[in-house]
Design an enzyme around this catalytic site. Structure first.
Site, PDB file in Angstrom:
ATOM      1  N   LYS A  84       0.745  -1.186  -0.058  1.00  0.00           N
ATOM      2  CA  LYS A  84       0.118  -0.018  -0.055  1.00  0.00           C
ATOM      3  C   LYS A  84       0.795   1.301  -0.107  1.00  0.00           C
ATOM      4  O   LYS A  84       0.529   2.396  -0.700  1.00  0.00           O
ATOM      5  CB  LYS A  84      -0.958   0.136   1.277  1.00  0.00           C
ATOM      6  CG  LYS A  84      -2.061  -0.941   1.161  1.00  0.00           C
ATOM      7  CD  LYS A  84      -2.856  -1.072   2.379  1.00  0.00           C
ATOM      8  CE  LYS A  84      -3.649  -2.193   2.357  1.00  0.00           C
ATOM      9  NZ  LYS A  84      -4.556  -2.567   3.638  1.00  0.00           N
TER      10      LYS A  84
ATOM     11  N   GLN B 131      -4.150  -1.319   9.704  1.00  0.00           N
ATOM     12  CA  GLN B 131      -4.311  -2.585   9.349  1.00  0.00           C
ATOM     13  C   GLN B 131      -4.718  -3.758  10.082  1.00  0.00           C
ATOM     14  O   GLN B 131      -4.622  -3.545  11.247  1.00  0.00           O
ATOM     15  CB  GLN B 131      -2.898  -3.024   8.879  1.00  0.00           C
ATOM     16  CG  GLN B 131      -2.792  -4.463   8.023  1.00  0.00           C
ATOM     17  CD  GLN B 131      -3.533  -4.300   6.519  1.00  0.00           C
ATOM     18  OE1 GLN B 131      -3.525  -3.197   5.877  1.00  0.00           O
ATOM     19  NE2 GLN B 131      -4.060  -5.454   6.211  1.00  0.00           N
TER      20      GLN B 131
ATOM     21  N   ASP C 215     -10.926   3.432   4.323  1.00  0.00           N
ATOM     22  CA  ASP C 215     -11.151   2.161   4.314  1.00  0.00           C
ATOM     23  C   ASP C 215     -12.671   1.703   4.247  1.00  0.00           C
ATOM     24  O   ASP C 215     -13.313   0.624   4.046  1.00  0.00           O
ATOM     25  CB  ASP C 215     -10.561   1.237   5.701  1.00  0.00           C
ATOM     26  CG  ASP C 215      -9.678   0.297   5.166  1.00  0.00           C
ATOM     27  OD1 ASP C 215      -9.193  -0.065   4.120  1.00  0.00           O
ATOM     28  OD2 ASP C 215      -8.763   0.233   6.203  1.00  0.00           O
TER      29      ASP C 215
END
Ligand code: GUN
Length: 299
Positions: free
Chosen positions: A54, A98, A121
């Site tokens: 990412k 994460q 997200d």
């Protein structure tokens, strides 16, 4: 193999090039460089490799990544303090924590602490609620990527029977909702199967579109697939492989011979994974545009 492979890597590359152009235009017009706070707690090797991918993609797109690595023993209070700092930082337009977090940390509370306008997200309760109500929101990256892959594959969703295997908050539940929405990319009839579904094959064999996100290799075998179906394999399972350089290889949730039956199929790797990252970049650019007060872009 009879299935046509849906090339997620190529679609992600196109998407990322478009995002890079958008970043350059935003910088030129407003001086704003999109920034993403990327938080990784602990040292799970799979999470580490996702986060690295990412960060590399952000850099390539001309964005700033604010990398925050915290040790395994980080407390809930320390992590919440990091989120509060990122929420308050005007150069950070998006925040990614994460998942999964190490044991002992309360992921729900951490996600709840993320400012909804920085939730690229799409995991916060505010965003999930907006998605469910069909309101404008950041779509979660993996389900959003799946919609793009279906579009690219030319598989119509309207009137199709989509069967989803796996009910996670990150993939199964949101994709079930998105495919059933009214309008383009939706209008499917959706069945959600999970670990308590008896005789899974009875359901999967009815699927025009089969989305497998169970997180377990071998979940779907060839005889569970209707010939000609479009199969999206979301699984990313590390299996030991002594012949591989790093001692493992990636396997999806579908058996290899599903490719003999399916009409179209996403490969693992190179299918869903690259699109998840591309959608994260799109959301981060959009968050920066909104923060800069620029016109909203609808994708
Ligand atoms: N873990 C697995 N998928 C994801 C994702 O899309 N975002 C984050 N933050 N964590 C994940």
């Amino acid at each position: 193999m009879s299935a046509e492979l849906i090339d997620g890597k190529a679609l992600a590359a196109e998407t990322r090039a478009r995002v890079r152009d958008g970043v350059a235009a935003l910088k030129a017009a407003t001086g704003v460089t999109p920034g993403l706070g990327v938080v990784l707690v602990g040292d799970d090797p799979a999470s580490r490799s996702y986060v690295t991918a990412k960060e590399r993609a952000l850099e390539e797109a001309g964005m700033r990544s604010v990398d925050i690595r915290l040790p395994e023993g980080t407390t809930q209070g320390e992590l919440l303090a990091v989120i509060a700092r990122l929420n308050a930082d005007p150069e950070v337009h998006g925040i990614l924590v994460q998942l999964p977090l190490p044991k002992g940390l309360d992921a729900d509370a951490v996600i709840r602490a993320i400012a909804p306008e920085k939730d690229v997200d799409g995991f916060t309760p505010v965003n999930v609620g907006r998605m469910l109500l069909g309101q404008e929101c950041f779509l979660p990256c993996t389900p959003h990527g799946i919609l793009r892959l279906l579009e690219k594959a030319g598989t119509p969703t309207r009137g199709a029977h989509a069967v989803v295997v796996g009910r996670s908050a990150i993939v199964g539940r949101p994709i079930t909702n998105l495919l059933s929405r009214k309008g383009a990319g939706g209008d499917a009839t959706v069945t959600l199967c999970h670990a308590a579904t008896p005789d899974l094959g009875r359901f999967t064999r009815q699927a025009d579109i089969l989305i497998v996100a169970a997180g377990r290799p071998g979940t779907v075998t060839a005889e569970m697939v209707r010939p000609g179906a479009t199969v999206i394999d979301v699984g990313v399972n590390r299996v030991p492989d002594p012949t591989a350089r790093n001692g493992h290889r990636l396997r999806g949730d579908c058996d290899a011979d599903v490719a003999e039956v399916a009409g179209k199929l996403t490969p693992v790797p190179g299918g869903v994974g690259p699109m998840t990252i591309a959608m994260l970049l799109e959301n981060t650019l959009e968050a920066a545009r909104r923060a800069a007060g620029g016109a909203r872009h609808v994708h």
